[in-house]
Design an enzyme around this catalytic site. Structure first.
Site, mmCIF file in Angstrom:
data_model
loop_
_atom_site.group_PDB
_atom_site.id
_atom_site.type_symbol
_atom_site.label_atom_id
_atom_site.label_comp_id
_atom_site.label_asym_id
_atom_site.label_seq_id
_atom_site.Cartn_x
_atom_site.Cartn_y
_atom_site.Cartn_z
ATOM 1 N N HIS A 1 0.845 -1.201 0.000
ATOM 2 C CA HIS A 1 0.000 0.000 0.000
ATOM 3 C C HIS A 1 0.882 1.253 0.000
ATOM 4 O O HIS A 1 0.625 2.198 -0.742
ATOM 5 C CB HIS A 1 -0.864 0.063 1.276
ATOM 6 C CG HIS A 1 -1.941 -0.968 1.360
ATOM 7 N ND1 HIS A 1 -2.095 -1.793 2.446
ATOM 8 C CD2 HIS A 1 -2.941 -1.307 0.501
ATOM 9 C CE1 HIS A 1 -3.147 -2.573 2.268
ATOM 10 N NE2 HIS A 1 -3.672 -2.316 1.089
ATOM 11 N N SER B 1 -3.157 -7.565 2.789
ATOM 12 C CA SER B 1 -3.434 -7.450 4.230
ATOM 13 C C SER B 1 -3.809 -8.813 4.798
ATOM 14 O O SER B 1 -3.417 -9.161 5.912
ATOM 15 C CB SER B 1 -4.581 -6.463 4.469
ATOM 16 O OG SER B 1 -4.224 -5.189 4.027
ATOM 17 N N LYS C 1 -17.655 -5.967 5.618
ATOM 18 C CA LYS C 1 -16.406 -6.654 5.980
ATOM 19 C C LYS C 1 -16.196 -6.573 7.482
ATOM 20 O O LYS C 1 -16.522 -5.564 8.109
ATOM 21 C CB LYS C 1 -15.216 -5.963 5.286
ATOM 22 C CG LYS C 1 -14.940 -6.469 3.888
ATOM 23 C CD LYS C 1 -13.599 -5.925 3.409
ATOM 24 C CE LYS C 1 -13.286 -6.373 1.994
ATOM 25 N NZ LYS C 1 -12.062 -5.723 1.485
ATOM 26 N N ARG D 1 -2.305 -6.163 -8.516
ATOM 27 C CA ARG D 1 -1.248 -7.128 -8.226
ATOM 28 C C ARG D 1 -1.194 -8.245 -9.243
ATOM 29 O O ARG D 1 -0.141 -8.646 -9.694
ATOM 30 C CB ARG D 1 -1.462 -7.737 -6.836
ATOM 31 C CG ARG D 1 -1.026 -6.831 -5.724
ATOM 32 C CD ARG D 1 -1.659 -7.210 -4.432
ATOM 33 N NE ARG D 1 -3.087 -6.990 -4.478
ATOM 34 C CZ ARG D 1 -3.898 -7.088 -3.444
ATOM 35 N NH1 ARG D 1 -3.415 -7.444 -2.277
ATOM 36 N NH2 ARG D 1 -5.180 -6.846 -3.555
#
Ligand code: ADP
Length: 158
Positions: free
Chosen positions: A17, A128, A41, A90
């Protein structure tokens, strides 16, 4: 002056990040990191903790602002007079979701552009959730998150 928003859950903020935020700052005069409150979430860290972790991680540049938001990202972007949303990519697996979100956000506000940055190869595997998994099993996350996040992870998972 172009204002860019780097949104995310940052649960917790990782070196990947930070790399994206740093690169966004190289491109845009003003960067706002938007920490999302996502009712769908269940984060490990509270919103306040995530905001504090982000603030600490970007403290090398006092011009980078950190704020939290709930609701639509485009509304947060507009509120801050920003024009650009910066997201990191990614792998191909990120693409489908990001493509959908970018199209949706364009539909909601065509004046806001989403810009994608390819993850730096050294952080391309980092997320994460992988950090939380390593920490949960007592593995070392040194160098992948800040020492502050490392300590908070240990505390949260103790
Ligand atoms: P979200 O829940 O919105 O995906 P994340 O905190 O997981 O929030 O990610 C925020 C942004 O950072 C996303 O654009 C994501 O693709 C990007 N990102 C996450 N990890 C990396 C990494 N290792 N390298 C580059 N970009 C990353």
């Amino acid at each position: 002056m172009t204002i860019a928003v780097v949104p995310g859950s940052f649960d917790p903020i990782t070196a990947g990040h930070i790399d994206i935020i740093r690169r966004a700052k190289d491109l845009y005069e003003h960067v706002i990191v938007g920490v999302v409150i996502n009712p769908g979430k269940k984060p490990l860290f509270s919103l306040e903790e995530r905001v504090e972790m982000v603030k600490d991680a970007v403290s090398w540049d006092p011009t980078i602002a950190v704020d939290s938001f709930t609701g639509l990202l485009v509304d947060f972007v507009k509120l801050h007079n920003a024009k650009v949303i910066v997201r990191g990519l990614r792998a191909v697996s990120d693409f489908e979701h990001e493509f959908q979100m970018a199209q949706l956000n364009r539909r909601l506000n065509a004046r806001i552009e989403t810009v994608f940055m390819m993850a730096s190869p050294e952080y391309a595997y980092l997320s994460s959730s992988i950090i939380k998994e390593i920490a949960m099993y007592d593995g070392s996350v040194k160098g992948l998150v800040s020492p502050n996040v490392e300590a908070l992870l240990r505390k949260a998972l103790a």
